[in-house]
Scaffold this motif. Structure first.
Motif, PDB file in Angstrom:
ATOM      1  N   GLN A 148       0.864  -1.441   0.045  1.00  0.00           N
ATOM      2  CA  GLN A 148      -0.112  -0.218  -0.188  1.00  0.00           C
ATOM      3  C   GLN A 148       1.032   1.095  -0.119  1.00  0.00           C
ATOM      4  N   GLY A 394      -9.624  -4.440   2.540  1.00  0.00           N
ATOM      5  CA  GLY A 394     -10.230  -3.427   1.129  1.00  0.00           C
ATOM      6  C   GLY A 394     -11.332  -3.803   0.723  1.00  0.00           C
ATOM      7  N   GLU A 401     -11.285   1.001  -2.305  1.00  0.00           N
ATOM      8  CA  GLU A 401     -10.911   1.548  -0.727  1.00  0.00           C
ATOM      9  C   GLU A 401     -10.415   0.683  -0.586  1.00  0.00           C
ATOM     10  N   PRO A 402      -8.766   0.719  -0.048  1.00  0.00           N
ATOM     11  CA  PRO A 402      -8.019   0.756   0.856  1.00  0.00           C
ATOM     12  C   PRO A 402      -8.105   0.364   2.277  1.00  0.00           C
ATOM     13  N   SER A 403      -8.598   2.008   2.565  1.00  0.00           N
ATOM     14  CA  SER A 403      -8.854   2.277   4.372  1.00  0.00           C
ATOM     15  C   SER A 403     -10.149   1.161   4.850  1.00  0.00           C
ATOM     16  N   ARG A 405     -12.306  -1.765   6.109  1.00  0.00           N
ATOM     17  CA  ARG A 405     -12.407  -3.079   6.776  1.00  0.00           C
ATOM     18  C   ARG A 405     -13.818  -3.902   6.751  1.00  0.00           C
ATOM     19  N   MET A 539     -16.250   1.709   5.266  1.00  0.00           N
ATOM     20  CA  MET A 539     -14.643   2.991   5.176  1.00  0.00           C
ATOM     21  C   MET A 539     -14.156   3.940   5.494  1.00  0.00           C
TER      22      MET A 539
END
Length: 581
Positions: A148, A394, A401-403, A405, A539
């Motif tokens: 990332q 993500g 959207e890698p943020s 969970r 997010m």
């Protein structure tokens, strides 16, 4: 009896189906597309750190040999002569990155895999830069998140609106694709760095590693890939169908380590060992392209969804690249021969599908086997307002959207494991709906039905839920092994093999099971809009300063570090003082 058996057998074609959780070898009758025999071996996943997932390339290779040998034994028990196997196709998990030594045939690092959840730590080797990395001998798998920070630093180098990476590759700059994983290996693994400096290193996705090894390895193995796998590296120009010099310079990847790019259907080389020694390897497709071919989606606008570890929806867009405005990828669908045209597809990927079932089994323990989830879901027939967003690594298409969970929300005192199981199945269907909506907007032609395949399609509740949530029919072939079938078709149709015709009039008719929507459109829309609300809440949970990309030790917290060090000093001082006369 023997004569009757011979009468139903034409030339046979084998297919290696190498996925994230298992390897299989399947043998088909090229005239009827009938599956005659197969064998499967599970592949271990290793979790050296949170967000890191790896597999051993040598274990992958050994599993291929084992599956071939066992399948050939089973064919012998059926009185089927393995000399009838005229070709072998390869279908593989894409994006997974392997770097190996061309002189010894040894992998220089592990394959990086899908981060479902962290597991036991593996041995750690320290490279000169001071970074900790797992011990050498593995590969870099498709959903690993360690890159990332690499992606963020690279994205700063792309000027304003001129996203030349996406215009050349059809892909967004993401941890998902091979170039970034390869860049991480070159930056962090000394064995890889040294091998590149000494001109010993070869790079490839899993197909390249397998074909090179199966065709001789260090003793003359063929270093190649096909256009579908190359198109997932972020180094390949999908218009010119060549490795792109500008992209390689941007990612600082030496072009000398890249495999030769071939079509998806031609003879690459011959098997050099094992029960099928001398049989040509003549088909190669990334797993999702293989499923598109296996589902016979050869017309513009035909689409399929494969339900495996992840979910992958591909729509054939014909000979033209369609660039998405809604978060989808443009990719190469197939090129079935050296002189045949290339076909393109739009693709949407759900990162976590079957993996969420494994998570419920292995991490929460609410089921003992993956099959039990259907029974639990059937007991309640509803999630009772519970929504499960399995964004473990993500969110992928259409959000990227890698943020994000994973979250489970809408819980009440009434919620039990059955509702969570039902919500997990619904999550797979809602994610598919999001991709299908984006695809419809990009193509402008709504799908009339969805063709499906993959292991999860055996779950009838899942298939009915999918029809309800999409509000269109879901169509499932009676022979579910479409990924392996696609690889076999490509291999059998190759020039010089010619045992499988891909002409429309020659393609075998496949019986289908059809699931029609059973709820009204209004209820379908209400459930979908509530799901989207849950997605928004998932997010923004992590930043690059989190433990996923930083030092996982307790000393990454400065106040905590000071506290521990000062406590140790006081303790030593107290012991010293207590020992004085």
């Amino acid at each position: 009896m023997a004569a009757a058996k011979k009468a139903v057998l034409g030339p046979l074609v084998g297919a290696v189906d190498q996925g994230t959780s298992s390897t299989r070898f399947l043998v088909f009758n090229s005239k009827t597309a009938e599956l005659l025999s197969h064998h499967q071996v599970e592949i271990k996943q290793e979790f050296p750190r949170e967000g890191w997932v790896e597999q051993d390339p040598k274990e992958i290779l050994h599993s291929v040999y084992e599956c071939i040998e066992k399948t050939c034994e089973k064919l012998g028990q059926l009185n089927i002569d393995i000399s009838n196997i005229k070709a072998i196709g390869v279908s593989n998990q894409r994006e997974t990155t392997v770097v190996w030594d061309k002189l010894t045939g040894e992998p220089l690092y592990n394959a990086v895999a899908a981060p479902v959840s962290p597991g036991p730590s593996d041995p750690v080797a320290v490279v000169p830069s001071g970074s900790s990395v797992p011990a050498a001998g593995a590969a870099s798998v498709w959903l690993d998140l360690r890159t990332q920070s690499t992606v963020e630093s690279l994205s700063k180098r792309i000027p304003g609106n001129n996203n030349f990476v996406k215009s050349k590759t059809g892909l967004p700059l993401s941890t998902y694709f091979s170039a970034v994983k390869l860049r991480w290996l070159l930056d962090n693994v000394r064995k890889v760095q040294k091998a590149v400096e000494e001109d010993r290193a070869l790079f490839g996705t899993v197909d390249s590693w397998l074909i090179w090894s199966l065709t001789g390895g260090a003793s003359g193995g063929v270093h190649c890939t096909d256009v579908t796998n190359a198109s997932r590296t972020m180094l390949f120009n999908i218009h010119s169908l060549e490795w792109d010099k500008e992209l390689c310079e941007f990612f600082e990847i030496p072009m000398k380590i890249l495999p030769n790019v071939r079509s998806s259907s031609e003879i690459y080389g011959l098997m050099k060992a094992g029960a099928l020694e001398g049989v040509p390897i003549s088909g190669c497709l990334g797993d999702q392209s293989a499923a598109l071919v296996g589902q016979m989606c050869f017309q513009d606008g035909q689409a399929k969804n494969t339900y495996g570890t992840g979910c992958f929806l591909l729509c054939n867009t014909g000979r033209k690249c369609v660039f998405s405005e809604h978060g989808l990828l443009t990719t190469v669908a197939y090129k079935l021969g050296r002189d045949k045209p290339v076909y393109y597809a739009l693709e949407g990927s759900v990162a976590i599908a079957g993996a969420v079932i494994r998570w419920l089994r292995d991490n929460l323990g609410i089921i003992k086997t993956s099959e039990e989830i259907e029974k639990l879901a059937k007991e309640v027939g509803t999630s009772y307002g519970c929504y499960f967003v399995p964004a473990f690594s993500g969110l992928y298409a259409p959000y990227w959207e890698p943020s994000a969970r994973g979250i489970i929300c809408g819980l009440t005192q009434f919620t039990n494991k059955c509702h969570i199981a039902f919500a997990a199945l619904e999550a797979v269907c809602f994610q598919t709906r999001e991709i299908l909506d984006a695809m419809n907007r990009d193509c402008g032609i709504p799908l009339s039905h969805l063709q499906v395949d993959g292991g999860m399609t055996n779950n009838k509740i899942l298939m009915q839920l999918q029809a309800d949530i999409l509000y269109i029919p879901v169509v499932k072939p009676s022979m579910p092994e479409t990924t392996a079938l696609g690889a076999a078709m490509a291999a059998g149709a190759a020039e010089g093999v010619g045992v499988w015709s891909l002409e429309p009039e020659d393609l075998s008719a496949v019986t289908m099971e059809r699931f029609e929507p059973q709820i009204n459109a209004e209820e379908s829309e209400i459930r979908y809009s509530t799901w989207k609300k849950a997605v928004m809440k998932s997010m923004g949970w992590v930043t690059t300063q989190s433990s996923e990309s930083g030092d996982p030790s307790i000393f990454c917290s400065l106040p905590l570090g000071f506290f521990i060090v000062s406590s140790m000093v006081m303790l030593i001082g107290a012991r010293y003082l207590s020992g004085m006369p």
